[in-house]
Write a protein that holds these residues in place. Structure first.
Motif, PDB file in Angstrom:
ATOM      1  N   ILE A  47       9.321  13.766   2.005  1.00 30.45           N
ATOM      2  CA  ILE A  47      10.093  12.549   1.841  1.00 30.45           C
ATOM      3  C   ILE A  47       9.335  11.637   0.882  1.00 30.45           C
ATOM      4  O   ILE A  47       8.132  11.797   0.689  1.00 30.45           O
ATOM      5  N   THR A  48      10.053  10.720   0.259  1.00 31.77           N
ATOM      6  CA  THR A  48       9.410   9.758  -0.620  1.00 31.77           C
ATOM      7  C   THR A  48       9.495   8.387   0.036  1.00 31.77           C
ATOM      8  O   THR A  48      10.547   8.028   0.566  1.00 31.77           O
ATOM      9  N   ILE A  49       8.404   7.650   0.043  1.00 32.51           N
ATOM     10  CA  ILE A  49       8.402   6.324   0.651  1.00 32.51           C
ATOM     11  C   ILE A  49       8.165   5.267  -0.420  1.00 32.51           C
ATOM     12  O   ILE A  49       7.706   5.571  -1.527  1.00 32.51           O
ATOM     13  N   SER A  50       8.475   4.013  -0.054  1.00 30.97           N
ATOM     14  CA  SER A  50       8.614   2.972  -1.068  1.00 30.97           C
ATOM     15  C   SER A  50       7.308   2.245  -1.389  1.00 30.97           C
ATOM     16  O   SER A  50       7.331   1.160  -1.919  1.00 30.97           O
ATOM     17  N   LYS A  51       6.172   2.816  -1.033  1.00 31.47           N
ATOM     18  CA  LYS A  51       4.923   2.150  -1.405  1.00 31.47           C
ATOM     19  C   LYS A  51       3.992   3.129  -2.103  1.00 31.47           C
ATOM     20  O   LYS A  51       3.957   4.300  -1.755  1.00 31.47           O
ATOM     21  N   GLY A  52       3.264   2.647  -3.071  1.00 30.49           N
ATOM     22  CA  GLY A  52       2.384   3.524  -3.844  1.00 30.49           C
ATOM     23  C   GLY A  52       1.010   2.924  -4.026  1.00 30.49           C
ATOM     24  O   GLY A  52       0.560   2.107  -3.217  1.00 30.49           O
ATOM     25  N   THR A  53       0.342   3.313  -5.113  1.00 32.58           N
ATOM     26  CA  THR A  53      -1.029   2.845  -5.344  1.00 32.58           C
ATOM     27  C   THR A  53      -1.096   1.330  -5.441  1.00 32.58           C
ATOM     28  O   THR A  53      -2.118   0.739  -5.112  1.00 32.58           O
ATOM     29  N   LYS A  54       0.007   0.709  -5.865  1.00 35.74           N
ATOM     30  CA  LYS A  54       0.036  -0.756  -5.996  1.00 35.74           C
ATOM     31  C   LYS A  54      -0.216  -1.419  -4.644  1.00 35.74           C
ATOM     32  O   LYS A  54      -0.805  -2.487  -4.572  1.00 35.74           O
ATOM     33  N   ASP A  55       0.270  -0.778  -3.565  1.00 38.82           N
ATOM     34  CA  ASP A  55       0.109  -1.364  -2.241  1.00 38.82           C
ATOM     35  C   ASP A  55      -1.097  -0.773  -1.506  1.00 38.82           C
ATOM     36  O   ASP A  55      -1.254  -0.974  -0.307  1.00 38.82           O
ATOM     37  N   GLY A  56      -1.882   0.007  -2.207  1.00 40.30           N
ATOM     38  CA  GLY A  56      -3.098   0.532  -1.602  1.00 40.30           C
ATOM     39  C   GLY A  56      -2.923   1.833  -0.843  1.00 40.30           C
ATOM     40  O   GLY A  56      -3.740   2.175  -0.005  1.00 40.30           O
ATOM     41  N   ILE A  57      -1.839   2.558  -1.098  1.00 38.00           N
ATOM     42  CA  ILE A  57      -1.663   3.857  -0.458  1.00 38.00           C
ATOM     43  C   ILE A  57      -2.551   4.879  -1.170  1.00 38.00           C
ATOM     44  O   ILE A  57      -2.590   4.926  -2.404  1.00 38.00           O
ATOM     45  N   LYS A  58      -3.255   5.660  -0.377  1.00 39.15           N
ATOM     46  CA  LYS A  58      -4.108   6.702  -0.963  1.00 39.15           C
ATOM     47  C   LYS A  58      -3.688   8.066  -0.417  1.00 39.15           C
ATOM     48  O   LYS A  58      -3.090   8.142   0.654  1.00 39.15           O
ATOM     49  N   PRO A  59      -3.978   9.137  -1.151  1.00 37.19           N
ATOM     50  CA  PRO A  59      -3.640  10.475  -0.650  1.00 37.19           C
ATOM     51  C   PRO A  59      -4.316  10.741   0.689  1.00 37.19           C
ATOM     52  O   PRO A  59      -5.394  10.193   0.964  1.00 37.19           O
ATOM     53  N   ASN A  60      -3.671  11.571   1.506  1.00 40.49           N
ATOM     54  CA  ASN A  60      -4.199  12.019   2.804  1.00 40.49           C
ATOM     55  C   ASN A  60      -4.125  10.986   3.917  1.00 40.49           C
ATOM     56  O   ASN A  60      -4.634  11.217   4.999  1.00 40.49           O
TER      57      ASN A  60
END
Lengths: 272, 172
Positions: free
Chosen positions: A127-140
């Motif tokens: 699934i794809t979620i609406s937050k990315g590196t901009k919001d501080g999401i990191k892999p794993n």
């Protein structure tokens, strides 16, 4: 003809090169995923809203039936009040259980994210979620459903969106270290996912042989392996058999989370 | 102009597959089988049939690549299969009249091949967690039936969009 053959060979080469884990995809992919995720979000949310209204309407209908039944029950008031006492006790017990779970989650940094889309085919459970590196999401990072059950982990991040690999895709080699709760925690590793009798089960391996298991015991993440934080709900023990070479046990775990119709998820950051 | 309209339609199909449709898939409601919507593939096959094999190939490659990038981790599976499907739809269209029977049976056959190709590739790279019989019963048959029905529904509108003025065989 030669062009077609060269093209096929080239594409299979690309498949081989891109099949491995890529937590940070290349910039054209990031660009396309990010720009499409906004449009997809606009499509996905209203649909979810409509289905929610529909389910609510069926709930209303159920309430109508329930009301009828309750009116019939009014004569048996004493019995109902006795039942009420019982339900009150159960409610308190559930509340304390919930508080425990809440406290466990409070130890981590939590971010809420909306689900944007889901892969249509059933070989990529993403699934794809609406937050990315901009919001501080990191892999794993671990991803849990709105109820607090583990549903997967962040597999690759773009700037404004990120892909989440659901638990069914576990076979790619990202095992989860788990523990069965009880008097003493029993440790094992969740290594796969199978469909049996129209139900999906997670396969937990490397559980020591001597240990007696109980059906219905809760399975949580153990926090070992440094990927997932400790204490996230995964599922309940359903059945078990002898493992490879008969030295260990293999446990089938029924996941608690509903992997479909996920609307909101929490992304959990492990506190160091 | 015509290519603009058809590209827009395919793009909408691509987005609907992963968003709106995913709310209504049968396994989300607890049923034991699933339907994989192949709306883009149906569009590519229509393009192959009405605008020639090369146009079909190009559209299949482009939208397959988009599909790969948005929805999967591994790039190339759907690029290859959708490109091939567009091309072979164009090839077959030379020998038949473009009736509703032909287009819908074409979509039935090519969806089956496309699903099997994709399954084959994921099985080859050991990424699918479905056995062959599960794939056949739970996934392939419902998917193909759904797409056949979808083809019959969109046959007339697609024909009107794709076959208005007297263009030549191939555009690209």
């Amino acid at each position: 003809m030669i062009i077609i053959i060269i093209g096929i060979i080239l594409l299979i080469g690309i498949m081989g090169a891109t099949m491995k884990e890529r937590p940070f995809p290349s910039w054209p992919e990031i660009f396309i995923r990010d720009s499409l995720s906004t449009v997809q979000g606009m499509l996905y949310k209203p649909t979810q809203g409509t289905t929610e209204i529909l389910t609510k309407m069926t709930h209303f209908y159920n309430i109508y039936n329930e009301n009828k039944a309750l009116k019939a029950n009014l004569d048996r008031y004493a019995q109902v009040s006795a039942e009420l006492e019982q339900v009150k006790g159960e409610n308190d017990r559930l509340r304390t259980m919930l508080e425990i779970r809440d406290n466990k989650l409070k130890g981590y940094k939590i971010q809420t994210a909306e689900v944007i889309q889901r892969t249509p085919d059933r070989w990529n459970h993403m699934i794809t979620i609406s937050k990315g590196t901009k919001d501080g999401i990191k892999p794993n990072m671990a991803v849990v459903s709105a109820k607090g059950d583990l549903i997967g982990r962040v597999s690759s991040v773009s700037t404004f969106s990120s892909s989440v690999e659901l638990l069914m895709d576990i076979e790619k080699g990202n095992y989860i270290s788990a523990s069965i709760t009880g008097a003493a925690p029993i440790y094992g590793v969740i290594e796969g996912y199978v469909m049996q009798k129209d139900q999906g089960f997670l396969i937990m391996k490397k559980v020591p042989k001597q240990i007696k298991l109980t059906k219905g015991a809760y399975v949580t993440t153990s926090g070992m392996g440094e990927v997932m934080p400790q204490g996230l709900m995964i599922g309940v023990v359903d059945s078990w058999t002898d493992g490879d070479y008969g030295l260990t046990q293999t446990v089938y775990v029924r996941p608690l989370a509903n992997f479909y119709q996920i609307e909101q998820v929490f992304v959990i950051e492990k506190k160091m | 102009m015509r290519l603009g309209i058809i590209s827009f339609i395919l793009f909408i199909f691509l987005l609907v597959e992963g968003t709106i449709f995913q709310v209504f898939v049968p396994d989300a409601w607890g049923l034991p089988f699933t339907i994989v919507p192949r709306l883009v593939l149906a569009g590519v096959i229509f393009i192959g049939i009405y605008l020639g094999k090369n146009t079909g190939l190009v559209y299949g490659l482009i939208f397959g690549l988009l599909y790969d990038i948005i929805y999967t981790d591994m790039i190339g599976v759907y690029t290859l299969s959708m490109g091939l499907m567009g091309f072979s739809a164009g090839l077959a269209a030379r020998y038949f009249h473009q009736t509703i029977f032909f287009t819908s049976s074409m979509i039935l056959i090519l969806t089956t091949i496309n699903e099997s190709l994709a399954y084959g590739f994921y099985e080859l790279f050991n990424l699918s967690n479905m056995s062959m019989s599960d794939f056949l019963l739970r996934e392939l048959i419902p998917t193909v039936l759904f797409n056949g029905i979808f083809a019959i529904i969109i046959h007339v509108p697609m024909r009107n969009v794709l076959k208005d003025k007297g263009y030549g065989e191939d555009i690209v």
